[in-house]
Design a protein around this motif. Structure first.
Motif, short mmCIF file in Angstrom:
data_model
loop_
_atom_site.label_atom_id
_atom_site.label_comp_id
_atom_site.label_asym_id
_atom_site.label_seq_id
_atom_site.Cartn_x
_atom_site.Cartn_y
_atom_site.Cartn_z
N GLY A 491 76.77 14.61 7.75
CA GLY A 491 75.98 14.52 8.96
C GLY A 491 74.50 14.55 8.67
O GLY A 491 74.08 14.82 7.54
N ASN A 492 73.68 14.26 9.69
CA ASN A 492 72.22 14.32 9.58
C ASN A 492 71.71 13.49 8.40
O ASN A 492 70.78 13.87 7.70
CB ASN A 492 71.75 15.79 9.43
CG ASN A 492 72.38 16.70 10.46
OD1 ASN A 492 73.08 17.65 10.13
ND2 ASN A 492 72.17 16.40 11.72
N SER A 493 72.37 12.37 8.14
CA SER A 493 71.92 11.51 7.05
C SER A 493 71.96 10.06 7.55
O SER A 493 72.59 9.76 8.56
CB SER A 493 72.82 11.65 5.82
OG SER A 493 74.10 11.12 6.08
N MET A 494 71.26 9.18 6.84
CA MET A 494 71.32 7.77 7.16
C MET A 494 71.61 6.99 5.90
O MET A 494 71.32 7.43 4.81
CB MET A 494 69.99 7.29 7.77
CG MET A 494 69.78 7.79 9.19
SD MET A 494 68.28 7.13 9.92
CE MET A 494 68.76 5.44 10.17
N GLY A 495 72.18 5.80 6.06
CA GLY A 495 72.48 4.97 4.91
C GLY A 495 73.23 3.74 5.36
O GLY A 495 73.53 3.60 6.55
#
Ligand code: ZN
Ligand code: ZN
Length: 515
Positions: A491-495
């Motif tokens: 969670g709380n990540s981007m990609g």
């Protein structure tokens, strides 16, 4: 506004409709001594025409039905010219209205088969699934075409209506299901509220759906065939002490589909409008008057006409998880989550989330997903009350078990409930899950994900986390299966990759209110 878009003169003038009639068969020869009046011959009416790409959503083809008709049989066909890649080809739905008329919400509806069948029949005794058995009274009936997609070349159709003469057979007797099953008093009940049969575009018989619901560990189902009530009268013997069957319909408009859950026996909800027509609130009210729920279905489904365009003001819940977990479900959950915060800010009722299989045919699994509802009883009214209040969570299968509570200031609230505490009092959130090996538990508030924990490979796990009413206006839980590569997600990540595996369970929120 006109009751049917096809009544607009400008549109009708575009249609070129031909009509031919003829005797289909000679009257049977009477025995020489018979005193009876001659039996009139069967008649065939052939309706042909061409529809342009701008054809109305519904095209009415009148058919004069004389006295003495026992059965009306309809067969239709249309051309499918080659179209450039990426351009929709011809696709045309069909249905039937009797001499009581075609008014929107009127009494003349006799059935709809969408694009699923090329022929059907109706008599007093029986009808093709999707159609309503009943009197074949004389007058002007209408075959209704729904040109769903029209190729640039237009659509040539041929509709052949056979009017079979003779005395009506015995009247069809509907067997509606009981409104209550045995149940376990106030308890959590599992139910799939979006299921199709041969009465619309499914291939399962109602008895196969009932057996599948039992095999999936469900306590109740709602029958939701598209745009017809024709299955209502066959569910009675298939329900039982162990399975509550609630009547419904999937109202399939050209601007999105909605589930009418908890209809009265035989109640039909019209679908012939778009968002711009302003008719949806009227039909939502009709469903609510019967104690039913209005639930937009698969709001981001990418198929033509399937995205929800009517807003949520007249909705009682929203189906955020439809069948196998796919990207449109992620969008539905995101929109639903955003609406929770808005509703709480404005002091309105928030919209509960629902999950249903929308299973049509084998091998689509019944009950994947379904709703687990806290209800006072296993009855139509109690189950609908629980869903309306959001006292429910969504499960991928009956193998998933879940409990979710928030406790603070000596008070405790469960899923769908409110917890009112001093603004800074600690609120302990507890989630217990089993049946999702190696999954990921997520706790989310109006700020997004605030806690994540990987679940063990076996056995139940309890996740604990602390917040306050000043920090969170609601808290809800998601449980995800591992991603296809076996990792838990982050969670709380981007990609570039999707951050999560498929949903295994999702709760409605517990709302937190500062005293
Ligand atoms: Zn649908
Ligand atoms: Zn459906």
């Amino acid at each position: 506004m006109p009751t049917d878009p096809s009544a607009r003169p400008g549109r009708r003038a575009l249609l070129r409709t031909g009509l031919a009639t003829g005797a289909a068969a000679a009257a049977p020869a009477l025995p020489p001594s018979s005193p009876a009046a001659p039996v009139p011959a069967d008649r065939v009416v052939t309706l042909t025409g061409w529809l342009p790409t701008g054809a109305p959503d519904f095209v009415l083809l009148p058919v004069e039905v004389p006295p003495g008709v026992r059965e009306i049989a309809v067969a239709y066909d249309y051309d499918r010219p080659a179209v450039p890649p990426g351009t929709p080809g011809n696709s045309c739905d069909i249905g039937l209205f009797d001499q009581r008329g075609t008014d929107l919400g009127g009494r003349g509806f006799r059935g709809w088969s969408g694009g699923f069948r090329t022929s059907f029949s109706v008599s007093a005794t029986a009808a093709t699934p999707g159609y309503l058995p009943g009197p074949v009274d004389p007058g002007t009936w209408h075959v209704v075409l729904g040109p769903y997609q029209v190729a640039p070349q237009g659509l040539n159709y041929t509709v052949r209506v056979t009017l079979r003469s003779g005395a009506p057979g015995p009247a069809f007797t509907p067997h509606y299901p009981a409104e209550r099953a045995r149940g376990r008093g106030r308890a959590w009940y599992r139910g799939d509220c979006h299921l199709h049969t041969v009465h619309s575009d499914g291939r399962r018989l109602p008895e196969e759906v009932a057996a599948g619901a039992r095999a999936a560990g469900l306590d109740f189902i709602v029958s939701t065939d598209h745009n017809t009530s024709s299955s209502h009268g066959v569910w009675g013997p298939l329900a039982g002490d162990d399975l509550l069957i609630v009547l419904g319909e999937e109202v399939t408009t050209r601007n999105g589909h909605w589930l009418a859950l908890g209809l009265d026996p035989g109640q039909f909800v019209d679908w012939r409008y778009r968002s711009r027509d302003g008719q949806f609130p009227r039909f939502a009210r009709q469903v609510r008057r019967s104690g039913g729920l209005v639930v937009p279905a698969h709001p981001y489904c990418p198929y033509v006409g399937c995205q929800w365009k009517f807003g949520h003001r007249d909705a009682d819940a929203v189906e955020v998880w439809n069948g196998p977990w796919t990207y449109d479900d992620e969008s539905a959950v995101d929109t639903w989550d955003a609406q929770l915060a808005t509703a709480l800010r404005e002091g309105r009722d928030w919209l509960p989330a629902m999950g249903n299989s929308d299973a049509h045919s084998d091998p689509q699994p019944i009950g994947s997903p379904h709703n687990v509802v806290l209800a006072d009883d296993l009855s139509r009214a109690a189950v609908l009350d629980g869903l309306r209040a959001g006292r429910s969570w969504l499960a991928g299968s009956a193998a998933v078990q879940l409990e979710f509570t928030a406790t603070g200031h000596g008070r405790r609230a469960g899923i769908g409930e409110r917890l009112t505490v001093p603004a800074d009092a600690p609120v302990d959130v507890e989630l217990t899950v089993s049946g999702v090996p190696g999954g990921t538990a997520r706790l989310l508030t109006d700020e997004g994900q605030l806690h994540q924990e990987t679940l063990p490979a076996t056995g139940p796990a309890t996740v604990r986390w602390r917040t306050t009413a000043s920090l969170a206006s609601y808290v809800r839980a998601e449980v995800r299966h591992p991603k296809p590569d076996g990792t838990p997600g982050r969670g709380n990540s981007m990609g570039p990759d999707l951050p999560w595996g498929p949903m295994a369970a999702l709760t409605n929120p517990i709302t937190l209110h500062a005293q």
